[in-house]
Design a protein around this motif. Structure first.
Motif, PDB file in Angstrom:
ATOM      1  N   PRO A   1      54.422  40.645  47.392  1.00  0.00           N
ATOM      2  CA  PRO A   1      54.892  41.967  46.939  1.00  0.00           C
ATOM      3  C   PRO A   1      54.895  42.064  45.417  1.00  0.00           C
ATOM      4  N   THR A   2      54.489  43.219  44.930  1.00  0.00           N
ATOM      5  CA  THR A   2      54.507  43.594  43.506  1.00  0.00           C
ATOM      6  C   THR A   2      53.610  42.704  42.648  1.00  0.00           C
ATOM      7  N   VAL A   3      52.779  41.874  43.243  1.00  0.00           N
ATOM      8  CA  VAL A   3      51.851  41.050  42.470  1.00  0.00           C
ATOM      9  C   VAL A   3      50.497  41.750  42.457  1.00  0.00           C
ATOM     10  N   ARG A   4      49.889  41.848  41.268  1.00  0.00           N
ATOM     11  CA  ARG A   4      48.603  42.489  41.104  1.00  0.00           C
ATOM     12  C   ARG A   4      47.617  41.501  40.473  1.00  0.00           C
ATOM     13  N   THR A   5      46.371  41.936  40.380  1.00  0.00           N
ATOM     14  CA  THR A   5      45.327  41.064  39.856  1.00  0.00           C
ATOM     15  C   THR A   5      45.624  40.626  38.426  1.00  0.00           C
ATOM     16  N   ARG A   6      46.235  41.469  37.623  1.00  0.00           N
ATOM     17  CA  ARG A   6      46.525  41.109  36.229  1.00  0.00           C
ATOM     18  C   ARG A   6      47.557  39.992  36.113  1.00  0.00           C
TER      19      ARG A   6
END
Length: 215
Positions: free
Chosen positions: A121-126
């Motif tokens: 959750p709430t983790v993105r590629t950046r």
């Protein structure tokens, strides 16, 4: 002089990566702006909520927004990951994580050794570089490889002519035959004109004695 200075200058050791402190961690959570949204919804719903009995249930909406914002998160440290959703919590040591899978929508999934996938959750590629640092090399930073491939200069390859282009430049046999026929027709055309001219002159000469005989 420059070569002597270069030889006499001591070689500097390669930079070593700094060791992470024992309590190093990163917490990825939703933006706190959603809390302001929940407060705004609660304020706007107050006149409506107290207008009649039972309408107070409208306050469930801001409560859900607050719980969803504060509960969902992904914590990453030197030991592994802690995935929290609204209703559950799971601890993932680095030994159980085989890698990460990225989606076109910039979402990140943890791929386990048993090929199961868990969304972070709430983790993105950046956020991949931060996770790679905290994992101490267990998770590679795939974003660096993609950036280097995009920035790498491409060598200019010699231009080659495609076979189709070569064939299109050649003259087809039908075109050669049509050109030869046109040339022959052009050569015969003057002879035809001269023959018609001769016939006209002959008719004119024959017409003159006939005219004189009538006179």
């Amino acid at each position: 002089m420059s070569s002597d200075n270069a030889e006499s200058a001591p070689r500097q050791p390669a930079a070593q990566p700094t060791a992470l402190p024992p309590n190093a961690r990163a917490v990825f959570r939703s933006s706190t702006v959603l809390l302001l949204v929940a407060f705004f919804v609660a304020v706007c719903a107050t006149p409506f909520a107290w207008g009649a009995t039972g309408l107070q249930a409208v306050y469930v909406v801001p409560v859900v927004i607050i719980v969803w914002t504060l509960r969902r998160r992904t914590t990453v440290d030197r030991d592994g990951m802690v995935v929290r959703t609204v209703w559950s919590k799971r601890v993932l040591p680095w030994a159980e994580i085989a890698g990460l899978r990225l989606t076109p929508k910039a979402q990140v999934y943890a791929v386990l050794r048993d090929e199961a996938e868990i969304r972070l959750p709430t983790v993105r590629t950046r956020h991949i570089p931060v996770i790679a640092i905290l994992s101490e090399g267990r998770i590679p930073d795939t974003t660096v490889d993609s950036t280097e491939q995009q920035d790498a200069p491409t060598a200019d390859a010699p231009e080659e002519v495609a076979p189709g282009e070569v064939a299109s430049e050649e003259v087809a046999p039908e075109e050669v035959a049509s050109e030869a026929t046109a040339d022959r027709a052009a050569d015969v055309a003057p002879d035809t004109n001269s023959a018609s001219t001769r016939e006209t002159d002959t008719e004119a000469e024959a017409a003159e004695p006939a005219g004189q005989a009538r006179e």
